[in-house]
Design a protein around this motif. Structure first.
Motif, short mmCIF file in Angstrom:
data_model
loop_
_atom_site.label_atom_id
_atom_site.label_comp_id
_atom_site.label_asym_id
_atom_site.label_seq_id
_atom_site.Cartn_x
_atom_site.Cartn_y
_atom_site.Cartn_z
N ALA A 142 -13.42 0.38 -7.93
CA ALA A 142 -14.34 -0.31 -7.97
C ALA A 142 -15.13 -0.66 -9.39
O ALA A 142 -16.31 -1.31 -9.50
N THR A 178 -13.28 -3.43 -1.59
CA THR A 178 -13.05 -2.07 -1.96
C THR A 178 -13.05 -0.99 -0.80
O THR A 178 -13.53 -1.41 0.30
N LYS A 179 -12.21 0.02 -0.99
CA LYS A 179 -12.00 1.12 0.10
C LYS A 179 -13.41 2.05 -0.24
O LYS A 179 -13.51 2.23 -1.29
N PRO A 180 -13.77 2.84 0.71
CA PRO A 180 -13.44 2.21 2.28
C PRO A 180 -13.82 0.98 2.69
O PRO A 180 -15.27 0.96 2.37
N ASP A 224 -3.51 0.47 -7.04
CA ASP A 224 -2.99 1.87 -7.68
C ASP A 224 -1.61 2.11 -6.96
O ASP A 224 -1.58 3.00 -6.23
N ASP A 265 -2.80 -3.14 -2.84
CA ASP A 265 -3.38 -2.10 -3.43
C ASP A 265 -3.23 -2.02 -5.05
O ASP A 265 -2.09 -2.66 -5.22
N CYS A 271 -7.07 -4.85 -1.94
CA CYS A 271 -7.71 -3.69 -1.09
C CYS A 271 -7.53 -2.50 -1.95
O CYS A 271 -6.52 -1.77 -1.84
N THR A 272 -8.50 -2.22 -2.36
CA THR A 272 -8.31 -0.91 -3.50
C THR A 272 -9.50 -0.17 -3.46
O THR A 272 -10.67 -0.52 -3.02
N ASP A 273 -9.26 1.11 -4.03
CA ASP A 273 -10.49 1.82 -4.54
C ASP A 273 -10.90 1.76 -5.85
O ASP A 273 -11.94 2.48 -6.09
N GLU A 307 0.81 -1.19 0.07
CA GLU A 307 0.08 -0.07 -0.09
C GLU A 307 0.92 1.15 0.05
O GLU A 307 1.77 1.19 0.98
#
Length: 117
Positions: A85, A103-105, A57, A55, A81-83, A10
């Motif tokens: 989506a 996906t975050k959050p 990105d 992560d 564990c990523t944003d 991350e």
């Protein structure tokens, strides 16, 4: 105590440290935090984790590419564990056969359930 050793990949250290705290409070061992593709490969060679929280990105070589290499060379379980989506990114990530994709959050419970599985 949970036996799994976990590597967190991350590039946002605030998020990485938060994840580490959540996991360690549940008895998991976080063997390292890596902020890049290169650091992730180095950490895996030193620590041999059971699970990698990845992560997508990352700066430079992205997390999907990194996960693919880690799966091929070390046969590790990957949890994204990523944003990211969107369906396109998910479909590309799916090709690496991850153990999970959150996906975050995400909540503490979501993270812990993904790791437990």
């Amino acid at each position: 105590m949970n036996e799994a050793k976990i590597l967190i990949v991350e590039d946002n250290l605030v998020i990485a440290r938060s994840i580490r705290l959540i996991l360690e409070q549940e008895g998991y061992t976080v063997c390292s935090i890596a902020i890049s593709h290169e650091e992730a490969l180095e950490a895996v060679q030193k620590e041999t984790p059971d699970i990698v929280l990845m992560d997508i990105d990352l700066k430079g070589i992205d997390g999907i590419h990194t996960a693919k290499i880690l799966k091929e060379q070390f046969d590790l379980k990957i949890i994204y564990c990523t944003d990211a989506a969107d369906k396109h990114t998910f479909n590309i990530a799916k090709e690496t056969f991850p153990a999970h994709y959150i996906t975050k959050p995400f909540s503490n419970d979501e993270l812990l359930r993904a790791v437990a599985l």
